[in-house]
Write a protein that holds these residues in place. Structure first.
Motif, short mmCIF file in Angstrom:
data_model
loop_
_atom_site.label_atom_id
_atom_site.label_comp_id
_atom_site.label_asym_id
_atom_site.label_seq_id
_atom_site.Cartn_x
_atom_site.Cartn_y
_atom_site.Cartn_z
N GLU A 91 0.84 -1.21 0.00
CA GLU A 91 0.00 0.00 0.00
C GLU A 91 0.86 1.25 0.00
O GLU A 91 0.58 2.22 -0.73
CB GLU A 91 -0.93 0.00 1.21
CG GLU A 91 -2.02 -1.04 1.12
CD GLU A 91 -2.79 -1.23 2.42
OE1 GLU A 91 -2.47 -0.55 3.43
OE2 GLU A 91 -3.70 -2.07 2.44
N ALA A 92 1.94 1.25 0.79
CA ALA A 92 2.83 2.42 0.85
C ALA A 92 3.54 2.64 -0.49
O ALA A 92 3.71 3.78 -0.92
CB ALA A 92 3.86 2.24 1.96
N MET A 93 3.92 1.56 -1.16
CA MET A 93 4.59 1.70 -2.46
C MET A 93 3.63 2.25 -3.50
O MET A 93 4.00 3.10 -4.32
CB MET A 93 5.16 0.35 -2.93
CG MET A 93 6.32 -0.16 -2.11
SD MET A 93 7.71 0.99 -1.95
CE MET A 93 7.46 1.59 -0.27
N ILE A 94 2.37 1.81 -3.47
CA ILE A 94 1.38 2.31 -4.41
C ILE A 94 1.08 3.77 -4.12
O ILE A 94 1.08 4.62 -5.02
CB ILE A 94 0.10 1.45 -4.36
CG1 ILE A 94 0.40 0.05 -4.93
CG2 ILE A 94 -1.04 2.11 -5.13
CD1 ILE A 94 -0.68 -0.98 -4.65
N ARG A 95 0.81 4.08 -2.86
CA ARG A 95 0.46 5.44 -2.45
C ARG A 95 1.57 6.44 -2.79
O ARG A 95 1.31 7.53 -3.27
CB ARG A 95 0.16 5.44 -0.94
CG ARG A 95 -0.45 6.69 -0.40
CD ARG A 95 -0.82 6.55 1.08
NE ARG A 95 0.30 6.13 1.91
CZ ARG A 95 0.40 4.95 2.52
NH1 ARG A 95 -0.54 4.05 2.39
NH2 ARG A 95 1.45 4.66 3.26
N SER A 96 2.83 6.04 -2.58
CA SER A 96 3.96 6.96 -2.77
C SER A 96 4.52 6.95 -4.19
O SER A 96 5.32 7.81 -4.54
CB SER A 96 5.08 6.58 -1.80
OG SER A 96 5.65 5.33 -2.17
N GLY A 97 4.16 5.94 -4.98
CA GLY A 97 4.77 5.78 -6.30
C GLY A 97 6.10 5.07 -6.23
O GLY A 97 6.78 4.91 -7.25
N GLY A 98 6.48 4.60 -5.04
CA GLY A 98 7.76 3.91 -4.87
C GLY A 98 7.86 2.62 -5.66
O GLY A 98 8.96 2.16 -5.97
N TYR A 99 6.72 2.03 -6.01
CA TYR A 99 6.72 0.78 -6.76
C TYR A 99 7.47 0.90 -8.09
O TYR A 99 7.89 -0.11 -8.66
CB TYR A 99 5.28 0.31 -7.03
CG TYR A 99 4.51 1.22 -7.95
CD1 TYR A 99 4.57 1.05 -9.33
CD2 TYR A 99 3.74 2.26 -7.44
CE1 TYR A 99 3.88 1.91 -10.18
CE2 TYR A 99 3.06 3.10 -8.27
CZ TYR A 99 3.12 2.93 -9.65
OH TYR A 99 2.45 3.78 -10.48
N GLU A 100 7.66 2.11 -8.60
CA GLU A 100 8.37 2.29 -9.86
C GLU A 100 9.85 1.92 -9.74
O GLU A 100 10.47 1.52 -10.72
CB GLU A 100 8.23 3.73 -10.35
CG GLU A 100 6.80 4.07 -10.73
CD GLU A 100 6.65 5.50 -11.20
OE1 GLU A 100 7.67 6.20 -11.39
OE2 GLU A 100 5.50 5.93 -11.38
#
Length: 195
Positions: A91-100
């Motif tokens: 959820e944190a990666m999706i919310r922050s865009g960190g998943y990129e």
């Protein structure tokens, strides 16, 4: 301190449960900007607070690998880690865009590193804080470090936990060189030209 000029990534760090302070997050983000070769490896991700900071600083061609099995661990009645933290990490990666930039590896260091084939320009160790655990993580990753690689440890100033003792030994043998301290984080560097 959060101000109107705080970048969005820092707001995402603050919105994510964890123990990394804002000052420590800013330092990790700044260190990540200096990595121009290899990748960034984070050992111990919990819910993604430090992964957000590392992703915010990482260049497009420098991936961040978050190493955390997210298996059930009960440290005390009040402190339990497990699969729900993996969900919060996603959820944190999706919310922050960190998943990129962040790639979650749900395994422990000793399982991952035997087949690892990427040089590491920065290593952030915030996993098992026992002396045995932090030593295991260090031993697993040290052979993958580029000359001059940044190596940062969390909870490094408390003599009651493992990082404190491991770091002292590594500095004495000149396996690592001290760079700076920020809060409970100790930043070191592997000898050699910068990564």
């Amino acid at each position: 301190m959060t101000t109107a000029t705080t970048p969005d990534w820092l707001a995402h760090v603050e919105a994510t449960k964890g123990w990394l302070s804002t000052d420590e997050a800013e330092v990790l983000q700044g260190l990540a900007t200096k990595v121009t070769q290899g990748c960034i490896v984070e050992v111990g991700s919990y819910r993604g607070r430090s992964a957000i900071a590392l992703a915010a600083g990482a260049r497009d061609d420098v991936p961040v690998f978050a190493i955390d099995p997210h298996e059930l661990v009960v440290e005390s009645d009040a402190l339990t880690y497990g699969p729900e933290d993996r969900a919060a990490f996603f959820e944190a990666m999706i919310r922050s865009g960190g998943y990129e930039r962040v790639r979650l590896v749900n395994l422990s260091s000793e399982v991952v590193t035997p087949g690892w084939d990427r040089p590491v320009g920065m290593l952030w160790i915030d996993g098992d804080h026992t002396l045995e655990g932090v030593t295991r993580d260090w031993e697993c990753w040290k052979g993958h470090l580029l000359p001059g690689a940044i190596v940062a440890f969390d909870d490094a100033h408390d003599p009651a936990v493992g990082p404190y003792h491991l770091i002292d030994g590594l500095l004495e043998t000149a396996e690592l060189v001290h760079v700076q301290n920020v809060g409970k984080v100790r930043i070191t560097r592997r000898p050699g030209p910068g990564a």
